[in-house]
Scaffold this motif. Sequence first.
Motif, PDB file in Angstrom:
ATOM      1  N   LEU A 144      13.066  32.133 -45.974  1.00 34.93           N
ATOM      2  CA  LEU A 144      11.967  32.489 -46.882  1.00 34.93           C
ATOM      3  C   LEU A 144      11.953  33.995 -47.128  1.00 34.93           C
ATOM      4  N   GLN A 161       8.818  19.127 -33.411  1.00 34.30           N
ATOM      5  CA  GLN A 161       8.786  20.314 -34.286  1.00 34.30           C
ATOM      6  C   GLN A 161       9.942  20.294 -35.288  1.00 34.30           C
ATOM      7  N   GLN A 207      12.931  24.739 -31.593  1.00 36.72           N
ATOM      8  CA  GLN A 207      12.252  25.835 -32.284  1.00 36.72           C
ATOM      9  C   GLN A 207      13.120  26.574 -33.307  1.00 36.72           C
ATOM     10  N   PHE A 216       9.149  20.530 -44.094  1.00 45.87           N
ATOM     11  CA  PHE A 216       8.823  21.788 -44.771  1.00 45.87           C
ATOM     12  C   PHE A 216       9.982  22.231 -45.674  1.00 45.87           C
ATOM     13  N   ILE A 256      14.136  28.814 -41.043  1.00 43.28           N
ATOM     14  CA  ILE A 256      13.416  28.641 -42.310  1.00 43.28           C
ATOM     15  C   ILE A 256      12.637  29.915 -42.648  1.00 43.28           C
ATOM     16  N   GLY A 257      11.993  30.502 -41.642  1.00 40.24           N
ATOM     17  CA  GLY A 257      11.257  31.754 -41.864  1.00 40.24           C
ATOM     18  C   GLY A 257      12.174  32.854 -42.382  1.00 40.24           C
ATOM     19  N   ALA A 258      13.348  32.974 -41.765  1.00 37.92           N
ATOM     20  CA  ALA A 258      14.309  33.994 -42.215  1.00 37.92           C
ATOM     21  C   ALA A 258      14.782  33.694 -43.633  1.00 37.92           C
ATOM     22  N   SER A 261      12.757  26.084 -37.363  1.00 33.87           N
ATOM     23  CA  SER A 261      11.587  26.755 -37.942  1.00 33.87           C
ATOM     24  C   SER A 261      11.862  28.245 -38.147  1.00 33.87           C
ATOM     25  N   ALA A 262      12.441  28.877 -37.134  1.00 39.73           N
ATOM     26  CA  ALA A 262      12.732  30.315 -37.244  1.00 39.73           C
ATOM     27  C   ALA A 262      13.718  30.582 -38.381  1.00 39.73           C
ATOM     28  N   GLU A 271       8.914  18.421 -38.292  1.00 37.97           N
ATOM     29  CA  GLU A 271       7.970  19.220 -39.085  1.00 37.97           C
ATOM     30  C   GLU A 271       8.754  20.188 -39.977  1.00 37.97           C
ATOM     31  N   ALA A 272       9.751  20.815 -39.354  1.00 44.40           N
ATOM     32  CA  ALA A 272      10.544  21.813 -40.085  1.00 44.40           C
ATOM     33  C   ALA A 272      11.380  21.146 -41.183  1.00 44.40           C
ATOM     34  N   PHE A 282      21.313  31.448 -36.371  1.00 43.63           N
ATOM     35  CA  PHE A 282      20.376  31.166 -35.271  1.00 43.63           C
ATOM     36  C   PHE A 282      20.940  30.040 -34.418  1.00 43.63           C
ATOM     37  N   HIS A 333       9.527  22.798 -49.609  1.00 39.94           N
ATOM     38  CA  HIS A 333       9.567  24.163 -50.148  1.00 39.94           C
ATOM     39  C   HIS A 333      10.951  24.542 -50.685  1.00 39.94           C
ATOM     40  N   SER A 389      13.906  26.742 -24.800  1.00 41.46           N
ATOM     41  CA  SER A 389      12.904  25.701 -24.994  1.00 41.46           C
ATOM     42  C   SER A 389      13.231  25.107 -26.365  1.00 41.46           C
TER      43      SER A 389
END
Lengths: 315, 281
Positions: B133, B157, B123, B164, B129-131, B126-127, B160-161, B66, B168, B120
């Motif tokens: 997971l 953000q 971001q 997380f 991290i989602g992948a 976070s994306a 925040e990530a 990413f 996790h 932007s």
Amino acid sequence: MLNKYTYTEKKATRDGFGDGMTELGRENPNVVALCADLIGSLKLDKFIEENPDRFFQVGIAEANMMGIAAGLATAGKTPFTCTFANFSTGRVYDQIRQSIAYSDKNVKICASHAGLTLGEDGATHQILEDIGMMKMLPGMTVINPADYNQTKAATKAIASYKGPVYLRFGRPSWPVFMPEGEFEIGKAIVMNEGTDVTLVATGHMLWYAVQAAKELEESGVSVELINIHTIKPLDEEAILKSVKKTNVCVVAEEHQMNGGLGESIAGLLARQHPTAMQMVAVNDSFGESGKPEELLKKYGLSTEDIINACKKLIA
Amino acid sequence: MSIDIEKLKAISSQVRRDIIRQVASANSGHPGGSLGCADFFTAMYFHILKHDPNFNMDGRNEDMFFLSNGHISPVWYSTLSRSGYFPIDELATFRKINSRLQGHPATHEGLPGIRIASGSLGQGLSAAIGAALAKKLNKDDRNVFVLMGDGELQEGQVWEAMMFAAHHTIDNLIAIVDWNGQQIDGPNDSVMSLGDLPAKWKSFDWKVSEIDGHDFGNIINTVEKCIDNCGNGYPQVILMKTEMGKGVDFMEGTHHWHGKAPNAEQTINALSQLKETLGDY
């Protein structure tokens, strides 16, 4: 037709969401849920208990939650993000716009405690602009079900639809009057056929619209009552078909007049069938603390307001 | 796999030419950070990543990359096309109408290799991290990589990530920061200091490495060491020192070429410093 819409119990739409999630957890292994420190409010306890590996607590960090959901969707999961409507939209609008909507991610943004009926917490939390923000995003489906049964059915339906969805529901205990079961995204439900006025309502306001329609019918006004649970894509055909009969239209919603369902319908009618309209919605104002029904009354969203709006048009 | 440094140098020289030519042709875009990351992208796409140019959005059983600082799209487009994701000639359409090569990367036009829009800032972590997971849920043992700019760490953000990922134990994720010390309005230290960056990541419970982003051996050995370290219960970040504008003398080390295209004369000058090794598009 209207008589069948009555209730024996009250339940919150958020309970419909939670129970829908529990069933999805059992039926659809691809569904995952994320929550920003509001598990109890969103009624997720059962889903989490049964699917601990498919639940992600993100803490009070909604922007990160939206991004993680986008990443999960990229890799093929069906993520449901869960928090209050205020924190599901305005707080994270750019994350939704870029990482979810523009990137066409299969994320379900599930938003509780929308509108005035949030009650005592007051205007900081009572978002009345969320439908407008979300409907403006290209490709975003916007759903605002009316009661427990419809919210539960909608929760299950959006899991098998591919694409970003905003699902809006609320906090208060509310009459359960819609039948259980099927939910067709984008398909209006004509609850009563009539010829004098088209009355359209969404969300909690639908119960008030049912009351209003019953009273109007008793006084001899023939009301076509339409349940619009899907604000986008709008069932244009159902609305046009109805107003071609009645030639007047009232829209009731727990949202700002600017940017709401009424505005969508006004746009449709202006383009295709100019029609006199009245909006029962919040008129460019923030809310305040109070009990849900007190607030709806104070801000012009009562059954009586709907009746008066209809009478104004057919006088 | 042994590292063929001469081959990688030849590729990155062509990638740098592609960057200059894309930006010059569009008369807009971001050459500075793109040039600074040319060696890193070359190392990733031509040596490190286990990836399939027959692009699959879900990235099942392959490494996923990413790009969070999407404005350096020219370097990504060049490496993607040069590694077979789409025709090299398509680089000529960069930032032009009806192109799949948008100013900032996007999935909307279906360009292979891009998994999420970015531009932007703040971001991408976070994306990723989602992948990561999702890979864990799928029992897929490949890893997820994300490149971020240093300036974009000013976005909340990101932190925040970071929190997380440690909480996790996202240990199949490697974040890389392009630590060039520059952003649009000037050096990070004058715009909004990042302070002791390694200490900040460490205090968020990430394992931190520092590398020279223009030394292929250093890049590859460090990233591969991090890959070996995956699965150990903590997230990892590589703080990569680069020079903005690297490879073009008048663009090096300044924020002035962050988001500006060279004129015709400057383009000729820049290209004269970069060897055409694989053939221009």
